[in-house]
Design a protein around this motif. Structure first.
Motif, PDB file in Angstrom:
ATOM      1  N   PHE A 304       0.816  -1.219   0.000  1.00 57.03           N
ATOM      2  CA  PHE A 304       0.000   0.000   0.000  1.00 57.03           C
ATOM      3  C   PHE A 304       0.850   1.270   0.000  1.00 57.03           C
ATOM      4  N   PHE A 305       2.186   1.106   0.036  1.00 56.15           N
ATOM      5  CA  PHE A 305       3.102   2.248  -0.071  1.00 56.15           C
ATOM      6  C   PHE A 305       3.472   2.492  -1.538  1.00 56.15           C
ATOM      7  N   ASN A 306       3.004   1.631  -2.459  1.00 53.20           N
ATOM      8  CA  ASN A 306       3.530   1.563  -3.825  1.00 53.20           C
ATOM      9  C   ASN A 306       3.621   2.895  -4.558  1.00 53.20           C
ATOM     10  N   LYS A 307       2.621   3.765  -4.423  1.00 52.66           N
ATOM     11  CA  LYS A 307       2.630   5.010  -5.195  1.00 52.66           C
ATOM     12  C   LYS A 307       3.792   5.922  -4.810  1.00 52.66           C
ATOM     13  N   HIS A 308       4.290   5.780  -3.579  1.00 46.49           N
ATOM     14  CA  HIS A 308       5.370   6.654  -3.111  1.00 46.49           C
ATOM     15  C   HIS A 308       6.693   6.369  -3.817  1.00 46.49           C
ATOM     16  N   PHE A 309       6.838   5.179  -4.421  1.00 46.99           N
ATOM     17  CA  PHE A 309       8.072   4.881  -5.158  1.00 46.99           C
ATOM     18  C   PHE A 309       8.238   5.820  -6.349  1.00 46.99           C
TER      19      PHE A 309
END
Length: 376
Positions: A304-309
């Motif tokens: 759920f952290f994926n977009k921050h990459f």
């Protein structure tokens, strides 16, 4: 005689002779260039094969990647970065990229990294004569018509390849950050955070003919479910790990991998080979010899952290979390809309610049002709 030459070499004839000579020189030049290009292509494409049982991998250090999407014609830049990064950090390994259809749009990657092997395969050929042969003939249509056919075939392929040859498997949505050579003496999968302790099958390390993988393959065949995404992948590995290791919790210390093992292994590389001079790790007994590697190794951030990459202006605190990581996993199913772009100042770009320099340098070109050289 002088008058004859002057009359013979009239301006129009002189131009014609010069033109013919120029065409001869140009033709010879093109012949040489084409010849050299064919030699170069033959050398580079020697690393590209179609699957046959005589060309199967029998190496001490195998890395496997699988592209099971038959509709994909070429590897995109994110996939090229994944391939390049694992080849860069593991020069002693042979990086086997198994693909149903996708190819390299450019040859510079296989030209620079001689340890990359692209193998085009058909499932019915690769499973022929194996424990999956009969199952595939009966269930082929069920799997290939599933909504999750690409994922399910990839799940099956990684189990099959690791069981048959042994080695390190990594997904195409990763960036390898360091050598995994010290890890390949162990068998296991990585812990991941899904709100509770769980595991992923995006990175798997197993020895050849590992009994646990035999159990997983049998379970895949006996309980294949075409409807649910993860039931034949991470959930299959999880339920069989519980049974095989006789535990009901991933918090069980007997299956959790202690990173101090690697410190001992690294120290032993510089010591004499006789047993009396080597160091040994005082470990909790692991009766099943299957480990759960720390979350920090392969899944530093949860899905759920994926977009921050791919967001600009990452922080040093975010980067610091990768100090123990072997790879970055960016969950392509959730981040497909995010492009691999030069100058985005994202965390993904930071790691790409360091770990897939050839693929990254391709993005530096902005004019139309050089950009055609890059994958899109």
């Amino acid at each position: 005689m002088k008058r004859f030459l002057i009359s013979f070499i009239k301006p129009s004839r002189f131009k014609l002779i010069i033109l013919l000579l120029a065409l001869l020189v140009l033709g010879f030049y093109n012949f040489v260039i084409i010849k050299l290009t064919l030699i170069h292509l033959r050398s580079s494409l020697s690393n590209v094969t179609f699957f046959c049982h005589d060309s199967t991998p029998h190496y001490e250090f195998n890395v496997f990647m699988v592209e099971s999407n038959a509709s994909r014609p070429v590897f995109d830049n994110k996939e090229l970065c994944a391939i390049e990064s694992v080849a860069l950090h593991n020069p002693e390994a042979i990086v086997h990229v198994y693909s149903i259809n996708a190819s390299f749009e450019r040859i510079d990657l296989v030209d620079k990294y001689k340890n990359i092997r692209l193998t085009k395969f058909k499932p019915e050929e690769i499973f022929a004569g194996s424990q999956l042969d009969d199952w595939w003939k009966v269930n082929r249509t069920k799997l290939l018509t599933s909504k999750w056919s690409v994922s399910h075939l990839s799940d099956l392929m990684r189990l099959f390849l690791l069981h048959k040859y042994g080695g390190y498997y990594t997904d195409m949505d990763t960036i390898t950050l360091r050598s995994v050579k010290l890890l390949i003496k162990y068998s296991g999968v990585g812990e991941m955070d899904e709100g509770k302790i769980s595991l992923g099958n995006g990175v798997m390390i197993f020895k050849k003919s590992e009994p646990f993988l035999e159990v997983c393959l049998k379970n895949f065949m006996n309980s294949y479910n075409p409807v649910v995404w993860g039931t034949n992948g991470p959930m299959l590995v999880l339920r069989n790990l519980y049974k095989y290791c006789k535990t009901n919790s991933l918090a069980d210390k007997s299956i959790r991998f202690d990173p101090r093992r690697l410190v001992v292994d690294e120290l032993n590389l510089t010591r004499p080979t006789d047993r009396s001079s080597r160091l040994f790790y005082d470990e909790t007994v692991n009766s099943c010899n299957i480990f759960l590697f720390p979350e920090s190794f392969f899944y530093t951030y949860p899905y759920f952290f994926n977009k921050h990459f791919f967001e600009p202006n990452y922080t040093l605190l975010q980067l610091a979390r990768f100090k123990d990581a072997y790879s970055l996993h960016f969950y392509s199913k959730l981040t497909a809309k995010h492009k691999f772009e030069y100058g985005s100042n994202s965390m993904y770009e930071f790691f790409a610049r360091l770990n897939c320099p050839l693929t990254y340098s391709c993005l530096l070109y902005t004019s139309p002709s050089p950009r055609d050289y890059c994958a899109h």
